[in-house]
Every structure is written in C-alpha cells, then in structure tokens.
Write an enzyme that holds these catalytic residues in place. Structure first.
Site, mmCIF file in Angstrom:
data_model
loop_
_atom_site.group_PDB
_atom_site.id
_atom_site.type_symbol
_atom_site.label_atom_id
_atom_site.label_comp_id
_atom_site.label_asym_id
_atom_site.label_seq_id
_atom_site.Cartn_x
_atom_site.Cartn_y
_atom_site.Cartn_z
ATOM 1 N N ALA A 343 6.133 4.212 9.196
ATOM 2 C CA ALA A 343 4.879 4.902 8.849
ATOM 3 C C ALA A 343 4.405 4.570 7.445
ATOM 4 C CB ALA A 343 5.069 6.418 8.991
ATOM 5 N N LYS A 347 -3.342 3.268 3.275
ATOM 6 C CA LYS A 347 -4.257 3.570 4.384
ATOM 7 C C LYS A 347 -5.663 3.974 3.959
ATOM 8 C CE LYS A 347 -3.291 8.506 4.771
ATOM 9 N NZ LYS A 347 -3.080 9.618 5.700
ATOM 10 N N LYS A 389 -8.857 1.525 13.014
ATOM 11 C CA LYS A 389 -9.591 0.618 12.120
ATOM 12 C C LYS A 389 -9.122 -0.830 12.265
ATOM 13 C CE LYS A 389 -10.579 4.264 8.799
ATOM 14 N NZ LYS A 389 -10.146 5.336 9.711
ATOM 15 N N LYS A 401 -3.652 -3.762 9.001
ATOM 16 C CA LYS A 401 -2.974 -3.072 10.109
ATOM 17 C C LYS A 401 -3.076 -3.897 11.391
ATOM 18 C CE LYS A 401 -1.187 0.377 9.844
ATOM 19 N NZ LYS A 401 0.213 0.655 9.449
ATOM 20 N N VAL A 427 -6.578 11.575 11.494
ATOM 21 C CA VAL A 427 -5.697 12.719 11.708
ATOM 22 C C VAL A 427 -6.166 13.877 10.841
ATOM 23 C CG1 VAL A 427 -3.332 13.554 11.556
ATOM 24 C CG2 VAL A 427 -3.769 11.210 12.270
ATOM 25 N N LEU A 428 -6.432 15.004 11.481
ATOM 26 C CA LEU A 428 -6.933 16.180 10.769
ATOM 27 C C LEU A 428 -5.917 16.669 9.746
ATOM 28 C CD1 LEU A 428 -8.414 18.210 13.743
ATOM 29 C CD2 LEU A 428 -9.698 17.043 11.959
#
Length: 584
Positions: A343, A347, A389, A401, A427-428
């Site tokens: 992860a 970003k 994206k 990515k 992502v909220l």
C-alpha cells in the site's frame, strides 16, 4: 408523622408515650442516616431517578425501619408503639420517591420549555426509547421531542414514556408541517444501509436537521444510554453488506505471516485492522513515516488493553522505505511473510505533478523492489493497491500506478509468487481526500472550493475498500487486475452541498461554493476500466477482473530503463513520463 397518624393525629397521644418518642428520636435519625449512607443515596442525583434508584431507596427505608422495629421489640422501650416503624416506613418510602420524581419532572419540563427546536424520533423501538431518555434529560441537546414515527402502523397512537407515536414514516411530510418539526433522530436498530439512505434523503428533502442514534447502547448508571451522532457522508455514500467469503480470506491469512507496506496510511492501517480480525500468526508493518507508524502501534496496543482487539497475533512495527531494496529484502528474509499487501505510494495528484521523479522512485521502482523481494523470499501472494487514475491517465501519479500494474502483469509468470493488483476510486476520509478538506472549509465558514461544477468521482469508504482488497487477494493467481465496483459516480459539487447541509447550513446562503478550475493533471471523470466489456465477474458481485494485456517482461523492463534514465537526467517533463509509461 407516623406517630401522629398512629395516634389519630394527636388525639390519642395521652396513651401513646409522646415523651418516649422524642427521647428515642436521636437513635431513629442515626439509624436512617446510616442506612442512607450504606446504600449511597447521599451520592445520587435526583434528576436521574430510575428503577435502580427506586430499589436502593426502598432497600434503605426497609432496612432502617426493620432495625428500628427490632430495637423497639427486643429492647422493650417503655410506652413506645411497635407499629410506628411500620407506618414510618410506608410514609418515608412514598415521600422519598415522590420528591425525587417530582424534582425530575419539574426539572425536565422547565428544561424542555427552553428548547427552541421540535423533533421527531424515527423508530418507536428500544433504540427510540433510549434516544428519548438521552435527549430529554441531557443538557447537550436543543430539541424537544414531539413524537415518534414508525413504519409499523400498529404502533400509531400508542405512547412510549408519555410520547405518542404520531404516524408512519410515509406520513413524515404531513406531520413535520403540522407540528413545525425541524429536527429528526433516526433510531432504528439494525437498519440496512439502503433504508438508512432513503430516510436521510427524505429528511433532506424536508430540510430537516438529521441525527442518527448509534445502534450499540452503552452501559451506564442509568441502565442504557443511546449514543447520538450527526449523519456522516459515509451514511450517504457507503454501501451495505459486502457479502465477503470469510472462509476464503481466512484460508490465506489465518495463522500466516502477513507483511503490509505503507501500513501507517489510510488504506494500509485499515488493512491492518481487517487482517488482524483473521488471526494471522504474525503481522509485519512497514512505513517510512514514523509518526503514522507510532500512531498505529499505539492504537493496536490500546485496543488490546481495552479487549476490543485479539492479542494472539505478534505485531512488528518497522521503519523502512520501499525504495531501499536491501532493507525490504532483509525484513522479508528475517520474518518470511506468506502474504504481502503493498500500500506504500505517493498518491496526491498535485504534489506528484510538482515532484514527478519522486513518484517514479517510490511508486514504480519501489513496487519493483517489493515484487522482486517477494519472489526472492518465496512469498506466496502479493497484493498491490492501485487506483482508477491509472486508466487513460492524464497525470504522473496515475501513470506511475499504471506502471505498477504493468509490473504485476510482467512478473506474473515468475512461478513462485502469485501477484495481483486491486484498482478502486477515491476513498472517503483517507488522508488528502476531498472530504476532510470540505469539512475544514465548512468549519472555517467557507468558501468550499470545487475545481469544476461537472467533475465527478467514484467513492468508497475505507473499511469497504480494505475488505474488498482482502477478498480480491483470495482470488489472486496470475497477475490479475481486480476492479472494485464503486457504485455510481458522484458529482463533487453535490458532495460539497451534502456536507454543508449535514452541518445544518444552507449551500450558497450560509456557505459559498466556489469553483477554482481543474488542477494540472486532473480529469473531469475517472474510469475504473479501459473497456467495461473487457472484464469478467468473480464470485463476489463487487469485484471484477480486467482482461490481461499479455505484456512481455521485455516491454516492462524497457519502460523501467527509460524511466530510470529520466531520473538520472533529472528530466521532470511530466508529459514525457506519462508517454513513456502509456505508449504501446
């Protein structure tokens, strides 16, 4: 008082020993005071009288008067009537309970009259009753409960704690108008996400302030207490049951050693929480940012002390960068992970646009390092976090990515480690996402800034994303690119206006919405798939597989070498970087 009742209000006092009564009064007082102290009645708050409080009052009265009666009987106090303690007990019990109850009613009614807002509670069940108690007797609320609504017509016109069920949910508009309601509390246990969204939307259409009563009720001295919170954007955009196959997930996580890179980030830390629920033997957490790692370590320790997280898994928190292949290889060689979740990444699109070579070093070369270390150390499974994206990208972050996805496909036939990537949208609540920015702008009084009135994005909550990543990991076999069903895209301006309304304010009146123009590298819309037709379903309806491109390792290596040369030359031409990655 008991004496005067027993003597017919003094008319028989000549025969009843009035002097004996007053001579022994000090002992009666001491006995009652001792009983009050023993049962803690001196520490109770009258405004919170409850069944428990009434039982303690009763016990105190009975014990003190039984002792009094026994002393009268066995000490044979001259001219002292044995029935007086019994009469006194009844009077004392009535007075002590009545005073407390009257005080509570007066305090409640006086407080209610000062409250300016009228409210309904949706749900005439146990959660609704507990919400009523919390709202009525707490000074934290500015609302007066007028009535309940419930979808069960049989409850209509019934009363709960003195408050009537005025109608069903379908009659909300009529009742809101009739009683001048401006606030609603949703208090329905185990309500589905879809039904909750419908109720919230109905409340928003009626311009009602909307609160939610948490479904878990907490123990306290007053029995149970409802926890009331504001409606969050997760309630509007989150989806319901994800239908995970916990057996499949547990099959590759339980009693295994799991390694997570970027473990301190929003997605990484949630992955850690979800993974721990499957009882791995050991979990190794790696992050370059020590503050995030420290926060996650303390959270795990506190949850374990509180008993809310299992203690059987060995948790190892390490500092390290995926750029440092030697460090990553040493960690894997030492702890021998079975599964790796990758992860770690840069970003944030605008930041990466200004520092494109750092994204190449961290996102591309860092991912290459982790994959190669996995293969060198016989890791069974590698799962990488990707992004929407990466599809038809117009920015460096998305391009890097996409290069990571190509690395996954290029190394898929390594014969040792099963590789996959999981692609999803925004992502909220994640760090750097638009939600915390909007909330901060609203808190400061505005304006709320949106780049374009037509810009749309896919959204998913952090727990949903992490859970689906774990499920996709169970399907990993040969370089698949998994795409999560993000639901319907959301217009960012609508999201901003929803947040303003959820804060009890009116868009454009209380808070301005200001358009600032698209940022460099930003698109009006994102795509999860290059071609929606070129994907197939998995056993989970929310997870799809993109058709592989069958890219050769030679092609992947060629792109990597070209990117390395750009880094060596310090060539920060963003379009050249994007072209190097995306051209076929």
């Amino acid at each position: 008082l008991a004496y005067f009742i027993r003597t017919d209000f003094g008319r028989m006092s000549f025969y009843m020993g009035e002097r004996s009564l007053w001579a022994n009064m000090i002992w009666v007082i001491l006995i009652n005071l001792g009983s009050i102290l023993a049962f803690g009645l001196n520490r109770s708050l009258w405004m919170f009288i409850s069944v428990d409080e009434a039982l303690r009052v009763s016990a105190s009265v009975i014990v003190s008067n039984v002792i009094w009666w026994l002393l009268v009987v066995f000490l044979r106090i001259p001219e002292y009537t044995r029935s007086i303690p019994i009469i006194a007990a009844m009077i004392q019990l009535i007075l002590m309970l009545a005073i407390r109850l009257i005080y509570r009613i007066v305090r409640r009614d006086s407080g209610q009259r000062k409250r300016q807002h009228k409210a309904l509670i949706l749900g005439a069940g146990s959660a609704g009753v507990n919400a009523l108690r919390e709202i009525t007797y707490s000074d934290r609320y500015d609302t007066r409960i007028v009535g309940f609504l419930d979808n069960n017509p049989k409850k209509v016109k019934k009363r709960l704690n003195g408050i009537a069920v005025l109608g069903t949910d379908d009659q909300m508009a009529e009742i809101v108008s009739q009683y001048d309601i401006d606030t609603v509390y949703i208090a329905i246990k185990n309500i589905s996400k879809d039904n909750l969204k419908k109720l919230i939307e109905k409340c928003r259409e009626l311009n009602l302030r909307t609160k939610i009563v948490a479904f878990e009720l907490h123990d306290n001295a007053d029995g149970t207490k409802a926890s009331v919170r504001n409606v969050s954007i997760n309630d509007l955009l989150g989806r319901g049951e994800l239908n995970l196959n916990n057996q499949e997930i547990g099959g590759y996580l339980s009693d295994k050693t799991v390694l997570v890179t970027g473990a301190g980030g929003s997605i990484g830390s949630e992955l850690v929480r979800q993974i721990l629920a499957f009882y791995p033997k050991r979990i190794v957490l790696i992050d370059i940012y020590e503050n995030h790692m420290y926060d996650l370590q303390q959270e795990i320790n506190m949850d374990r002390r509180a008993g809310t997280m299992q203690k059987g898994t060995e948790v190892i928190c390490l500092l390290g960068s995926v750029r440092d292949k030697t460090r990553i290889n040493q960690i894997m060689a030492k702890y021998k992970p079975d599964v790796v979740f990758h992860a770690a990444a840069h970003k944030h699109v605008p930041l990466v646009e200004d520092s494109p070579l750092e994204a190449i070093k961290n996102n591309v070369l860092g991912t290459k390092n982790v994959i190669e270390c996995c293969i060198m150390n016989s890791v069974t499974k590698f799962v990488m976090i990707s992004t929407d994206k990466a599809v038809r990208t117009t920015n460096v972050m998305g391009a890097t990515k996409r290069m990571c996805e190509l690395l996954v496909e290029g190394y898929k036939n390594n014969g040792i480690t099963k590789l996959c990537a999981v692609r999803f949208g925004n992502v909220l609540g994640s760090s750097g996402s638009v939600i915390p920015l909007f909330e901060k702008q609203i808190e400061m009084g505005g304006p709320v800034t949106v780049t374009d009135p037509n810009i749309i994005r896919y959204f998913m909550t952090i727990p949903e994303a992490a859970q689906l990543v774990l499920q996709a990991g169970a399907y990993a076999h040969t370089g698949e690119i998994f795409i999560l069903d993000m639901g319907k895209p959301v217009k960012i301006v609508d999201l901003a206006k929803n947040l303003i309304q959820l804060s009890g304010l009116t868009p454009e009146e209380d808070i301005e919405v200001k358009y600032t123009g698209l940022r460099p590298g930003e698109k009006l819309y994102e795509e999860l798939l290059v071609d929606p037709k070129d994907s197939k379903k998995t056993d989970n309806d929310l997870i799809y597989i993109a058709e592989p491109e069958n890219i050769s390792m030679d092609t992947v290596n060629g792109k990597i070498e070209a990117l390395k040369k750009l880094v060596e030359r310090n060539d920060q031409d963003n379009q050249k970087i994007i072209q190097t990655i995306t051209e076929t």
